[in-house]
Design a protein around this motif. Sequence first.
Motif, mmCIF file in Angstrom:
data_model
loop_
_atom_site.group_PDB
_atom_site.id
_atom_site.type_symbol
_atom_site.label_atom_id
_atom_site.label_comp_id
_atom_site.label_asym_id
_atom_site.label_seq_id
_atom_site.Cartn_x
_atom_site.Cartn_y
_atom_site.Cartn_z
ATOM 1 N N TYR A 277 -6.975 0.954 -71.475
ATOM 2 C CA TYR A 277 -7.083 1.332 -70.065
ATOM 3 C C TYR A 277 -8.403 2.055 -69.828
ATOM 4 C CZ TYR A 277 -2.178 0.086 -69.560
ATOM 5 O OH TYR A 277 -0.990 -0.610 -69.535
ATOM 6 N N ASP A 278 -8.912 1.892 -68.594
ATOM 7 C CA ASP A 278 -10.220 2.447 -68.246
ATOM 8 C C ASP A 278 -11.246 2.042 -69.301
ATOM 9 O OD1 ASP A 278 -12.050 3.739 -66.710
ATOM 10 O OD2 ASP A 278 -11.058 5.691 -66.737
ATOM 11 N N GLY A 404 -9.701 8.772 -69.366
ATOM 12 C CA GLY A 404 -9.052 7.599 -68.798
ATOM 13 C C GLY A 404 -7.774 7.210 -69.509
ATOM 14 N N THR A 405 -7.449 7.937 -70.586
ATOM 15 C CA THR A 405 -6.252 7.600 -71.359
ATOM 16 C C THR A 405 -5.284 8.775 -71.399
ATOM 17 O OG1 THR A 405 -7.520 6.035 -72.693
ATOM 18 C CG2 THR A 405 -5.412 6.748 -73.586
ATOM 19 N N ASN A 410 -6.139 6.641 -64.795
ATOM 20 C CA ASN A 410 -5.887 5.952 -63.533
ATOM 21 C C ASN A 410 -4.560 5.202 -63.680
ATOM 22 O OD1 ASN A 410 -5.817 4.455 -61.214
ATOM 23 N ND2 ASN A 410 -7.561 3.142 -61.731
ATOM 24 N N ASP A 413 -4.126 1.499 -62.875
ATOM 25 C CA ASP A 413 -4.819 0.519 -63.706
ATOM 26 C C ASP A 413 -3.795 -0.376 -64.404
ATOM 27 O OD1 ASP A 413 -6.842 -0.792 -64.973
ATOM 28 O OD2 ASP A 413 -7.391 0.833 -66.320
#
Length: 455
Positions: A277-278, A404-405, A410, A413
């Motif tokens: 992700y991200d 981002g994790t 997000n 996502d």
Amino acid sequence: MNNLWKDFDSVSAKQWKQKIQVDLKGADYNDTLVWQSLEGINVKPFYHQDDFENSFNPIPGQPSNWNIAQSIYVDDEVIVNGIALNAIDKGAEAIIIIAEELFDIPAVFKNFPFDKVAIYCKFSFLSQEFYNELIAFFSEKKATIYYGIDLIGNLTKDGNWFHSLEKDHQILENLVQNSSVINSIGVNTATYQNAGANCVQQLAYGIAHANEYLNHFSETNKEINFTFTVSVGSNYFFEIAKIRALRLLHATIADLYKCNVNCHILAVPSKRNKTLYDYNVNMLRTTTECMSAVLGGADTVANLPYDAIYHKSNKFGERISRNQLLILKAESYFDTVSNASDGSYYIEALTQELAEKALTLFKDIERNGGFLSQLKEGTIQKKIKESAQKEQSLFDEGKLKLLGTNLQPNLEDKMKENLELYPFVKTKPRKTLLEPIIEKRLSENLEKERLENEK
């Protein structure tokens, strides 16, 4: 400028520390500013010339320049040839050929500029006949080739020899004795890093790994030139120091065998901290990791595409990863100085401490039967698991952050529809001689949970 420096008195390490303690207003210096790494190294807030009794010695074998490499997986030979020639045209200075089975050698290297571009081999098979063909072909072309045959590396990762201990070593001996083969043996330390080993373990296991080959070939009087594959993590200064320490350790061990004290280092970014992700943040991670590789003194750097853990090989990902290195080299002046980290008090101190701790661990391995013996007993695997679990616990608790994790994720996502490759540890029950060392990313458990909950 010379006159300017004469107007100021030098400041000792003691004076600096006194000033810091005054500014802390009663807070404890060690508790507040000194932190301990996973390797057990206490990192101070500043380093000073007073910390060193002697001047710094140059790191043996540091290259005067570094090459940009691109990895290419062999499937269709004609397509592979096109990818290789295009990569070279777009700035690649070395090609890493990755293959799981035999391939048509002339087809893969049709119109290849052998006089300009080095070739690295990463094969998951061992065939005497195929290597004989390869050697004859490359000898005729006068190519710069790094065969990188690593019997022990295959054993650690797969749990088995390619064929058997006897047959594997016989094939390697035949190749080493070939006068036209210079760079035959590889030592893959990337497996240890991607499985969770800390920097000291990676260095000690890498040198112990190489020492098994030196022991085996010590009576042949054949010059052994090692190609180390190193995986670079995100601890920026530690990773710079790790590569420098590897050269020091190799020189120390090789000198005892009267071998070439210089080694060749191929550096690649770690997979352990890459995220599903991200995924664009992976580009930031690989950029700093490639910077560490260059400043540490790697001979060749091969970047990892930002989408490598979930996408098949693709032009966009490969172009971006190659361009990251081109920007470092052509626009950020990372090719101007070959030893930029030399003389930095912090990096010199880290280099020295990592090398000393790794040498102590190496000696312990040798006292207890050697690297292969400890692999068979499961000691090496156990120690790596313990190190990996410490790091995993820090991630799970949020103390080790991946943007981002587990930091500012997000939650909108979605990735389930984008998976071309299975991004997690694959299980394949089979009989093995020893427990293989399993590579695993830090964010796998969290990502599995998110994928299951996607709507």
